[in-house]
Design a protein around this motif. Structure first.
Motif, PDB file in Angstrom:
ATOM      1  N   ARG A  14       0.817  -1.051   0.031  1.00 49.65           N
ATOM      2  CA  ARG A  14       0.122  -0.158   0.019  1.00 49.65           C
ATOM      3  C   ARG A  14       1.010   1.022  -0.189  1.00 49.65           C
ATOM      4  O   ARG A  14       2.158   1.009   0.169  1.00 49.65           O
ATOM      5  N   TYR A 322      -1.073   7.277  12.021  1.00 54.04           N
ATOM      6  CA  TYR A 322      -0.987   6.334  10.977  1.00 54.04           C
ATOM      7  C   TYR A 322      -0.495   5.024  11.176  1.00 54.04           C
ATOM      8  O   TYR A 322      -0.872   4.045  10.874  1.00 54.04           O
ATOM      9  N   GLY A 325      -2.939   2.938  13.317  1.00 57.73           N
ATOM     10  CA  GLY A 325      -4.086   2.452  12.242  1.00 57.73           C
ATOM     11  C   GLY A 325      -3.418   1.536  11.322  1.00 57.73           C
ATOM     12  O   GLY A 325      -4.217   0.696  11.008  1.00 57.73           O
ATOM     13  N   ARG A 326      -2.322   1.659  11.138  1.00 61.30           N
ATOM     14  CA  ARG A 326      -1.565   0.626  10.127  1.00 61.30           C
ATOM     15  C   ARG A 326      -1.572  -0.640  10.855  1.00 61.30           C
ATOM     16  O   ARG A 326      -1.846  -1.789   9.950  1.00 61.30           O
ATOM     17  N   PRO A 331      -8.653   2.766  14.057  1.00 61.88           N
ATOM     18  CA  PRO A 331      -9.286   2.049  12.638  1.00 61.88           C
ATOM     19  C   PRO A 331      -8.298   2.351  11.571  1.00 61.88           C
ATOM     20  O   PRO A 331      -7.502   3.498  11.604  1.00 61.88           O
ATOM     21  N   ARG A 332      -8.429   1.596  10.651  1.00 66.42           N
ATOM     22  CA  ARG A 332      -7.219   1.475   9.316  1.00 66.42           C
ATOM     23  C   ARG A 332      -7.479   2.595   8.711  1.00 66.42           C
ATOM     24  O   ARG A 332      -6.518   2.818   7.693  1.00 66.42           O
ATOM     25  N   TRP A 333      -8.638   3.352   8.659  1.00 65.34           N
ATOM     26  CA  TRP A 333      -8.909   4.443   7.993  1.00 65.34           C
ATOM     27  C   TRP A 333      -7.680   5.529   8.336  1.00 65.34           C
ATOM     28  O   TRP A 333      -7.437   6.361   7.278  1.00 65.34           O
ATOM     29  N   PHE A 334      -7.171   5.365   9.463  1.00 66.21           N
ATOM     30  CA  PHE A 334      -6.009   6.403   9.781  1.00 66.21           C
ATOM     31  C   PHE A 334      -4.772   6.103   8.992  1.00 66.21           C
ATOM     32  O   PHE A 334      -3.719   6.974   8.889  1.00 66.21           O
ATOM     33  N   HIS A 336      -4.555   5.440   5.712  1.00 62.57           N
ATOM     34  CA  HIS A 336      -4.748   5.881   4.268  1.00 62.57           C
ATOM     35  C   HIS A 336      -3.505   6.808   3.970  1.00 62.57           C
ATOM     36  O   HIS A 336      -3.298   7.824   4.739  1.00 62.57           O
ATOM     37  N   ASN A 338      -1.937   9.458   0.903  1.00 60.11           N
ATOM     38  CA  ASN A 338      -2.287   9.773  -0.414  1.00 60.11           C
ATOM     39  C   ASN A 338      -1.216   9.367  -1.350  1.00 60.11           C
ATOM     40  O   ASN A 338       0.026   9.479  -1.218  1.00 60.11           O
ATOM     41  N   ASN A 346      -5.942  11.149   5.889  1.00 57.94           N
ATOM     42  CA  ASN A 346      -7.301  11.172   6.600  1.00 57.94           C
ATOM     43  C   ASN A 346      -6.823  11.475   8.011  1.00 57.94           C
ATOM     44  O   ASN A 346      -7.635  12.255   8.958  1.00 57.94           O
ATOM     45  N   THR A 350      -8.182  14.781  10.322  1.00 57.14           N
ATOM     46  CA  THR A 350      -9.064  14.465  11.540  1.00 57.14           C
ATOM     47  C   THR A 350      -8.444  15.214  12.667  1.00 57.14           C
ATOM     48  O   THR A 350      -9.107  15.692  13.654  1.00 57.14           O
TER      49      THR A 350
END
Length: 501
Positions: A14, A322, A325-326, A331-334, A336, A338, A346, A350
């Motif tokens: 990713r 990050y 979240g990773r 939440p894995r949303w953190f 993400h 770019n 994200n 936030t």
């Protein structure tokens, strides 16, 4: 291919943070700019002086020594576990994932509250300056939104833009604060008015209790010395450059503090120093008395320093979000990133929204959105609270260093045992001192806010251990190399996989 009960050796493919984006200089600027030499010199001492009085320079010197000792464990872990998670990763690998999760929660208090604190301080300072100089009234909250928006933009654009901005601001603020300090010392010396008394603990008008409480605001000035560690995945040769950056930033900025605050007390005088409060602007007074031509530069240096603190502390907490979240602890949303800018967007937005909301809420409740006292209280209250949040992190990190390094071939008894133990004693003693000696409200109650927060976060770690043990199993495993070393708890159904780094 891994089986269903085997943990992956590498992180999933990713977008990741931009590697090799910074060298040693950039890492030093990250830590030094979070500490903010100008803002910490111009504004933090007057939060200490109601307690430590004219002994505030001594308090800063003692804090410099304490932070150098405490930094030993941090540097040792940074050299062996380069990760954007920084303290979260160190404590997880040294003491276990539940302790790491609690550390992440405390880091949230320490780093996430710095940007809203600076929003309040910039707003109140600029509001007061505009009213005094031009007779123009603009509410502090509106003024604070301008640097907040710029902070979010720079975080979105990438770490390179943030560090370049911080370098320019840091250089300018150091030049200004050193020039005015030297002028004060030279003129007072010519008059025979210099004294070393402010470097003695006996100058405290409130005894040991005043020194202990004043020490917390001095420690606030050092919060962020470890900031370079959060850039471990973006710095060249992080195992070498990050520890060096931490050491250099503490020595450089700590030395500036001691000299400049000693000059400040000499310039103002003992009695005037003892009467300072958090809303005072003594450096404006010093400039008016000793170098009126510097007044505008004092204002610009103060604002630029506050902004540099905002930008770099914001980058630090974003990277901790990050990393957690990773690894699934948030939440894995953190996590993400770019693909073009290589920034965790994200987490950027936030944290930006959180900073603005907290500044406005605390300001409205503590002094109002139109009075300068509202913005000043945002800084004073959040600054004290976040300092109490970071002190247990330093304790946990040094404990983790002792346990992690014990038995390794490169274990050094002095650097990896004696110094960490002393650091633990110093930071623990400071926290206990707040409970026993600080009776000034609302500051006396803030320690219990931190205790309550630790209980909440610890309950969350316990819940994760019971409901999502697989998330705790990989906590703190991803390093700058991309390799993972996983110590799997019993009963998770997973097997050990990965490379030792």
């Amino acid at each position: 291919m891994t089986t269903s009960n085997e943990l992956p050796t590498h992180t999933p493919a990713r977008p990741a943070l931009r590697t090799n984006a910074l060298g040693l200089g950039g890492a030093v600027i990250m830590s030094a700019a979070i500490m903010g030499p100008a803002v910490s010199t111009f504004f933090n001492p007057q939060f200490s002086t109601p307690f430590a009085g004219a002994a505030t320079p001594f308090v800063y010197f003692a804090c410099l020594v304490a932070m150098l000792i405490t930094a030993s464990g941090v540097m040792a872990m940074a050299a062996r576990l380069p990760s954007a998670g920084a303290f979260y990763t160190y404590v997880t690998r040294g003491l276990g994932p539940r302790s790491g999760f609690v550390t992440g929660g405390l880091m949230f208090v320490a780093y996430a509250l710095l940007p809203p604190a600076e929003i309040g301080l910039i707003g109140s300072y600029v509001q007061g300056t505009l009213e005094a100089e031009l007779g123009v009234h603009v509410p502090w909250w509106l003024l604070g939104l301008v640097p907040a928006a710029a902070m979010i933009f720079l975080a979105y654009e990438g770490i390179g833009s943030s560090i370049k901005t911080a370098l320019v601001l840091f250089t300018a603020e150091v030049i200004v604060v050193m020039v005015i300090s030297i002028i004060v010392v030279v003129k007072k010396g010519a008059e025979g008015g210099l004294t070393l008394a402010p470097l003695s603990p006996h100058s405290s008008p409130h005894g040991v209790g005043g020194l202990v409480t004043g020490f917390v605001f001095a420690a606030l000035s050092f919060v962020g010395f470890e900031g370079a560690a959060t850039l471990s995945e973006e710095v060249r040769k992080p195992r070498r450059n990050v520890p060096r950056a931490i050491l250099l930033s503490v020595i450089l900025v700590g030395g500036i503090y001691v000299f400049c605050i000693w000059a400040e007390v000499n310039g103002l005088g003992i009695e005037a120093t003892n009467n300072l409060t958090g809303s005072a602007t003594p450096w404006n007074d010093l400039a008016a008395q000793y170098a009126p031509w510097l007044n505008l530069f004092i204002v610009l240096a103060a604002v630029s320093s506050m902004f540099a603190v905002m930008v770099n502390s914001n980058n630090g907490i974003i990277r901790i979000f990050y990393a957690m979240g990773r690894e699934g602890l948030l939440p894995r949303w953190f996590a993400h990133v770019n693909p073009k800018r290589k920034t965790p967007t994200n987490a950027v937005f936030t944290q930006g929204a959180f900073s603005i909301a907290v500044a406005m809420i605390v300001g409205a409740l503590s002094g109002g959105l139109t009075s300068t006292s509202g913005g000043s209280n945002v800084y004073g209250y959040l600054g004290f609270l976040l300092t109490l949040g970071i002190l247990p992190v330093y304790v946990l990190t040094n404990l983790a260093a002792i346990r992690f390094l014990r038995g390794r071939p490169d274990f050094n008894p002095f650097f990896h045992l004696v110094l960490p133990v002393v650091g633990i004693v110093l930071m623990t003693g400071l926290l206990v001192g707040q409970i026993l000696l600080n009776t000034t409200e609302p500051y006396a109650s803030f320690v219990y806010v931190i205790v309550a927060w630790v209980v909440v976060v610890a309950a969350g770690a316990y819940w994760l251990g019971r409901r999502r043990p697989e998330a705790l199993a990989v906590a703190g495993s991803v390093l700058a190399t991309g390799d993972a070393e996983v110590d799997v708890p019993a009963g998770t159904g997973a097997t050990r996989s990965g490379n030792r780094t």
